[in-house]
Design a protein around this motif. Structure first.
Motif, PDB file in Angstrom:
ATOM      1  N   LYS A   2       0.845  -1.190   0.000  1.00  0.00           N
ATOM      2  CA  LYS A   2       0.000   0.000   0.000  1.00  0.00           C
ATOM      3  C   LYS A   2       0.883   1.243   0.000  1.00  0.00           C
ATOM      4  N   ILE A   3       0.512   2.197  -0.868  1.00  0.00           N
ATOM      5  CA  ILE A   3       1.190   3.492  -0.939  1.00  0.00           C
ATOM      6  C   ILE A   3       0.121   4.557  -0.745  1.00  0.00           C
ATOM      7  N   GLN A   4       0.413   5.553   0.098  1.00  0.00           N
ATOM      8  CA  GLN A   4      -0.494   6.681   0.274  1.00  0.00           C
ATOM      9  C   GLN A   4       0.321   7.964   0.260  1.00  0.00           C
ATOM     10  N   ARG A   5      -0.179   8.948  -0.474  1.00  0.00           N
ATOM     11  CA  ARG A   5       0.476  10.259  -0.531  1.00  0.00           C
ATOM     12  C   ARG A   5      -0.594  11.337  -0.405  1.00  0.00           C
ATOM     13  N   LYS A   6      -0.202  12.422   0.250  1.00  0.00           N
ATOM     14  CA  LYS A   6      -1.135  13.530   0.439  1.00  0.00           C
ATOM     15  C   LYS A   6      -0.393  14.836   0.242  1.00  0.00           C
ATOM     16  N   SER A   7      -1.013  15.754  -0.515  1.00  0.00           N
ATOM     17  CA  SER A   7      -0.458  17.097  -0.663  1.00  0.00           C
ATOM     18  C   SER A   7      -1.515  18.074  -0.152  1.00  0.00           C
ATOM     19  N   VAL A   8      -1.290  19.333  -0.370  1.00  0.00           N
ATOM     20  CA  VAL A   8      -2.218  20.349   0.121  1.00  0.00           C
ATOM     21  C   VAL A   8      -3.609  20.184  -0.500  1.00  0.00           C
ATOM     22  N   LEU A   9      -3.686  19.877  -1.799  1.00  0.00           N
ATOM     23  CA  LEU A   9      -4.966  19.844  -2.497  1.00  0.00           C
ATOM     24  C   LEU A   9      -5.441  18.459  -2.917  1.00  0.00           C
ATOM     25  N   SER A  15      -3.100   0.228  -3.723  1.00  0.00           N
ATOM     26  CA  SER A  15      -3.021  -0.961  -2.873  1.00  0.00           C
ATOM     27  C   SER A  15      -3.389  -2.199  -3.675  1.00  0.00           C
ATOM     28  N   VAL A  16      -2.737  -3.292  -3.322  1.00  0.00           N
ATOM     29  CA  VAL A  16      -3.079  -4.577  -3.912  1.00  0.00           C
ATOM     30  C   VAL A  16      -3.933  -5.306  -2.886  1.00  0.00           C
ATOM     31  N   GLU A  17      -5.138  -5.631  -3.307  1.00  0.00           N
ATOM     32  CA  GLU A  17      -6.079  -6.359  -2.459  1.00  0.00           C
ATOM     33  C   GLU A  17      -6.555  -7.562  -3.255  1.00  0.00           C
ATOM     34  N   GLU A  18      -6.215  -8.752  -2.742  1.00  0.00           N
ATOM     35  CA  GLU A  18      -6.480 -10.006  -3.437  1.00  0.00           C
ATOM     36  C   GLU A  18      -5.814  -9.941  -4.809  1.00  0.00           C
ATOM     37  N   ASN A  19      -6.573  -9.974  -5.874  1.00  0.00           N
ATOM     38  CA  ASN A  19      -5.998  -9.951  -7.218  1.00  0.00           C
ATOM     39  C   ASN A  19      -6.286  -8.631  -7.937  1.00  0.00           C
ATOM     40  N   LYS A  20      -6.434  -7.543  -7.151  1.00  0.00           N
ATOM     41  CA  LYS A  20      -6.758  -6.236  -7.712  1.00  0.00           C
ATOM     42  C   LYS A  20      -5.723  -5.192  -7.294  1.00  0.00           C
ATOM     43  N   LEU A  21      -5.319  -4.365  -8.241  1.00  0.00           N
ATOM     44  CA  LEU A  21      -4.545  -3.174  -7.934  1.00  0.00           C
ATOM     45  C   LEU A  21      -5.533  -2.022  -7.967  1.00  0.00           C
ATOM     46  N   ILE A  22      -5.793  -1.446  -6.798  1.00  0.00           N
ATOM     47  CA  ILE A  22      -6.768  -0.363  -6.690  1.00  0.00           C
ATOM     48  C   ILE A  22      -6.017   0.941  -6.492  1.00  0.00           C
ATOM     49  N   VAL A  23      -6.234   1.881  -7.404  1.00  0.00           N
ATOM     50  CA  VAL A  23      -5.643   3.208  -7.286  1.00  0.00           C
ATOM     51  C   VAL A  23      -6.780   4.207  -7.094  1.00  0.00           C
ATOM     52  N   ASP A  33       1.870  16.720  -8.155  1.00  0.00           N
ATOM     53  CA  ASP A  33       1.102  15.565  -7.684  1.00  0.00           C
ATOM     54  C   ASP A  33       1.085  14.462  -8.732  1.00  0.00           C
ATOM     55  N   MET A  34       0.847  14.830  -9.978  1.00  0.00           N
ATOM     56  CA  MET A  34       0.770  13.846 -11.055  1.00  0.00           C
ATOM     57  C   MET A  34       2.122  13.181 -11.290  1.00  0.00           C
ATOM     58  N   GLN A  35       3.192  13.958 -11.185  1.00  0.00           N
ATOM     59  CA  GLN A  35       4.535  13.392 -11.358  1.00  0.00           C
ATOM     60  C   GLN A  35       4.826  12.378 -10.247  1.00  0.00           C
ATOM     61  N   SER A  36       4.475  12.709  -9.021  1.00  0.00           N
ATOM     62  CA  SER A  36       4.662  11.793  -7.897  1.00  0.00           C
ATOM     63  C   SER A  36       3.822  10.534  -8.092  1.00  0.00           C
ATOM     64  N   TYR A  37       2.562  10.711  -8.501  1.00  0.00           N
ATOM     65  CA  TYR A  37       1.669   9.579  -8.737  1.00  0.00           C
ATOM     66  C   TYR A  37       2.243   8.658  -9.814  1.00  0.00           C
ATOM     67  N   MET A  38       2.703   9.260 -10.900  1.00  0.00           N
ATOM     68  CA  MET A  38       3.238   8.459 -12.004  1.00  0.00           C
ATOM     69  C   MET A  38       4.482   7.683 -11.560  1.00  0.00           C
ATOM     70  N   ASN A  39       5.360   8.324 -10.808  1.00  0.00           N
ATOM     71  CA  ASN A  39       6.563   7.631 -10.309  1.00  0.00           C
ATOM     72  C   ASN A  39       6.178   6.449  -9.421  1.00  0.00           C
ATOM     73  N   ASP A  40       5.232   6.668  -8.515  1.00  0.00           N
ATOM     74  CA  ASP A  40       4.793   5.581  -7.641  1.00  0.00           C
ATOM     75  C   ASP A  40       4.120   4.464  -8.427  1.00  0.00           C
ATOM     76  N   PHE A  41       3.268   4.832  -9.372  1.00  0.00           N
ATOM     77  CA  PHE A  41       2.558   3.819 -10.162  1.00  0.00           C
ATOM     78  C   PHE A  41       3.550   2.977 -10.966  1.00  0.00           C
ATOM     79  N   GLN A  43       6.675   2.384 -10.259  1.00  0.00           N
ATOM     80  CA  GLN A  43       7.405   1.540  -9.315  1.00  0.00           C
ATOM     81  C   GLN A  43       6.561   0.317  -8.945  1.00  0.00           C
ATOM     82  N   VAL A  44       5.272   0.522  -8.704  1.00  0.00           N
ATOM     83  CA  VAL A  44       4.382  -0.580  -8.332  1.00  0.00           C
ATOM     84  C   VAL A  44       4.266  -1.587  -9.473  1.00  0.00           C
TER      85      VAL A  44
END
Length: 126
Positions: A2-9, A15-23, A33-41, A43-44
């Motif tokens: 599980k990865i969670q990120r929060k910014s001001v806005l 998270s992987v739950e059973e056989n699902k990747l839920i974003v 925010d989008m650049q951080s999201y893309m980097n994390d995605f 990596q996952v």
């Protein structure tokens, strides 16, 4: 996993739950925010065999993106389309502005990703 990120806005999680990747994405996304999201995605998905996973993109509480985030939105849409997931689903935002942005920028996305109403209806998917 599980990865969670929060910014001001905005905030997002992956998270992987059973056989699902839920974003999940919420709020208003900036370029940073989008650049951080893309980097994390990236990596996952590079750390696992996605062919056995169902991708669920939950944008129910996503409000909109700033114009400078469009380039990253285009890039992540291509990754969603081209990554070998077992199945792909998207929950469209309640926000009309975000809904319009996704539909305007993501014509190709709906050729490969099926729209579902909510995460609960995804319970039997995958």
């Amino acid at each position: 996993m599980k990865i969670q990120r929060k910014s001001v806005l905005s905030k997002y999680s992956m998270s992987v739950e059973e056989n699902k990747l839920i974003v999940k994405g919420e709020g208003i996304s900036s370029k940073k925010d989008m650049q951080s999201y893309m980097n994390d995605f990236m990596q996952v998905i590079n750390s696992m065999d996605t062919s056995n996973l169902t991708l669920i993109i939950d944008n129910k509480y996503f409000n909109m993106s700033f114009p400078d985030a469009k380039l990253f939105y285009d890039k992540i849409s291509e990754v969603y389309i081209n990554t070998n997931f077992k199945e792909k689903y998207i929950i469209m935002p309640e926000s009309e502005i975000a809904n319009i942005q996704i539909k305007k920028n993501g014509d190709k996305i709906f050729d490969t990703i099926k729209v579902i109403s909510d995460l609960e209806s995804a319970g039997n998917l995958g």
